[in-house]
Design an enzyme around this catalytic site. Structure first.
Site, PDB file in Angstrom:
ATOM      1  N   ARG A  30      -3.650  -9.763   5.118  1.00  0.00           N
ATOM      2  CA  ARG A  30      -4.093  -9.862   3.721  1.00  0.00           C
ATOM      3  C   ARG A  30      -2.945  -9.374   2.842  1.00  0.00           C
ATOM      4  O   ARG A  30      -2.572  -8.207   2.894  1.00  0.00           O
ATOM      5  CB  ARG A  30      -5.351  -9.009   3.520  1.00  0.00           C
ATOM      6  CG  ARG A  30      -5.921  -9.036   2.102  1.00  0.00           C
ATOM      7  CD  ARG A  30      -7.179  -8.167   2.019  1.00  0.00           C
ATOM      8  NE  ARG A  30      -7.731  -8.163   0.673  1.00  0.00           N
ATOM      9  CZ  ARG A  30      -7.362  -7.327  -0.293  1.00  0.00           C
ATOM     10  NH1 ARG A  30      -6.412  -6.422  -0.066  1.00  0.00           N
ATOM     11  NH2 ARG A  30      -7.927  -7.382  -1.488  1.00  0.00           N
ATOM     12  N   LYS A  59       0.809  -1.213   0.000  1.00  0.00           N
ATOM     13  CA  LYS A  59       0.000   0.000   0.000  1.00  0.00           C
ATOM     14  C   LYS A  59       0.848   1.272   0.000  1.00  0.00           C
ATOM     15  O   LYS A  59       2.055   1.249   0.246  1.00  0.00           O
ATOM     16  CB  LYS A  59      -0.970  -0.012   1.189  1.00  0.00           C
ATOM     17  CG  LYS A  59      -2.145  -0.960   0.952  1.00  0.00           C
ATOM     18  CD  LYS A  59      -3.191  -0.877   2.040  1.00  0.00           C
ATOM     19  CE  LYS A  59      -4.403  -1.760   1.718  1.00  0.00           C
ATOM     20  NZ  LYS A  59      -5.396  -1.765   2.797  1.00  0.00           N
TER      21      LYS A  59
END
Length: 268
Positions: free
Chosen positions: A248, A214
């Site tokens: 995740r 991210k």
């Protein structure tokens, strides 16, 4: 916690939710797995690497993503869900916030609904989760990064998601929470959400930490999405130390190994 036909020891273990994007525009791997053969091959590779849940998404949720119709999203994900469930004995998650997509995915065999809006976008998503007795991952999210006290507000806003789930009939043992790194937060807030993810334990549910590749990692290391493995691994170590039950991630093998190593150290 039971997801599909598998029991997860959420108090003592950290499991891997592997990301399978069947989208042309996902920020990290867009277009790589959006046909059936490629998606199945990638699912097989992830399972070999140690994935515990395969998370299938048909709409990118990166900043500036293109919102697609429910019909298109269903057409992307349902064949993949059916094929993965037919070929592999692995729980499957559907990454959607739309009730009609969740319903179609659950009919196709999905075991968990992973909702980036924590059931706040479409109440039907919660109702479908309850109807199919599926598990859910409720993520913290909001339109703007405006808070009085970030961590306290995050906890109280997550409690609202839990309330929606319960009112729809979702059982407590089917709920996990995600702090929503990269959603409705500044750079500093994203770092705080990772470092203090354990504040969510107050609500009494397993925690999923989703940080893989991210922007918070890219901004910290000044690296593009395909060079953020090490940064992701650092966040996974923090997740294990803060007793997150799930991470995740895109890079299965590396994260699996670092979880094992971190657990071995913490056990002594």
């Amino acid at each position: 916690m039971k997801i599909g036909n598998r029991e997860f020891d959420v108090k003592n273990e950290t499991y891997i939710m592997g990301i399978l994007n069947v989208t042309p525009d996902s920020f990290s791997d867009g277009g790589k797995f959006n046909n059936l053969d490629a998606a199945l091959h990638h699912a097989e590779e992830m399972i070999k690497g140690g994935t515990d849940i395969v998370d299938i998404g048909g709409e990118s949720t990166r900043p500036g993503h293109i919102v697609i119709s429910e019909e298109e999203e269903i057409a992307r994900v349902v064949p993949i869900i059916e094929a993965v469930k037919a070929r592999f004995d692995v729980p499957v998650s559907i990454d959607t916030y739309k009730g009609n997509v969740a319903e179609a995915a659950l009919q196709a065999g999905a075991d968990l609904v992973n909702d980036i809006w924590g059931f706040k976008f479409d109440k039907k998503t919660a109702l479908m989760t309850a109807k199919y007795n599926a598990a859910c991952c409720l993520m913290h999210n909001k339109d703007e990064a405006v808070y009085n006290d970030f961590l306290e507000d995050m906890v109280s806003e997550m409690a609202e998601c839990v309330k929606i789930a319960r009112e729809a009939g979702v059982a407590d043992d089917k709920i996990m929470l995600d702090p929503g790194v990269g959603f409705g937060k500044t750079y500093e807030m994203n770092l705080a959400a990772i470092n203090h993810v354990d504040v969510l334990h107050r609500l009494g549910f397993p925690i999923l930490l989703g940080t893989s590749r991210k922007s918070v990692i890219g901004n910290t290391l000044n690296l593009p999405a395909d060079q953020r493995v090490e940064g992701t691994l650092a966040t996974t170590v923090i997740g294990v130390m803060k007793n997150c039950a799930f991470v995740r991630v895109h890079d299965i093998k590396e994260n699996k190994r670092i979880i094992q190593m971190t657990k071995a150290i913490l056990a002594h």
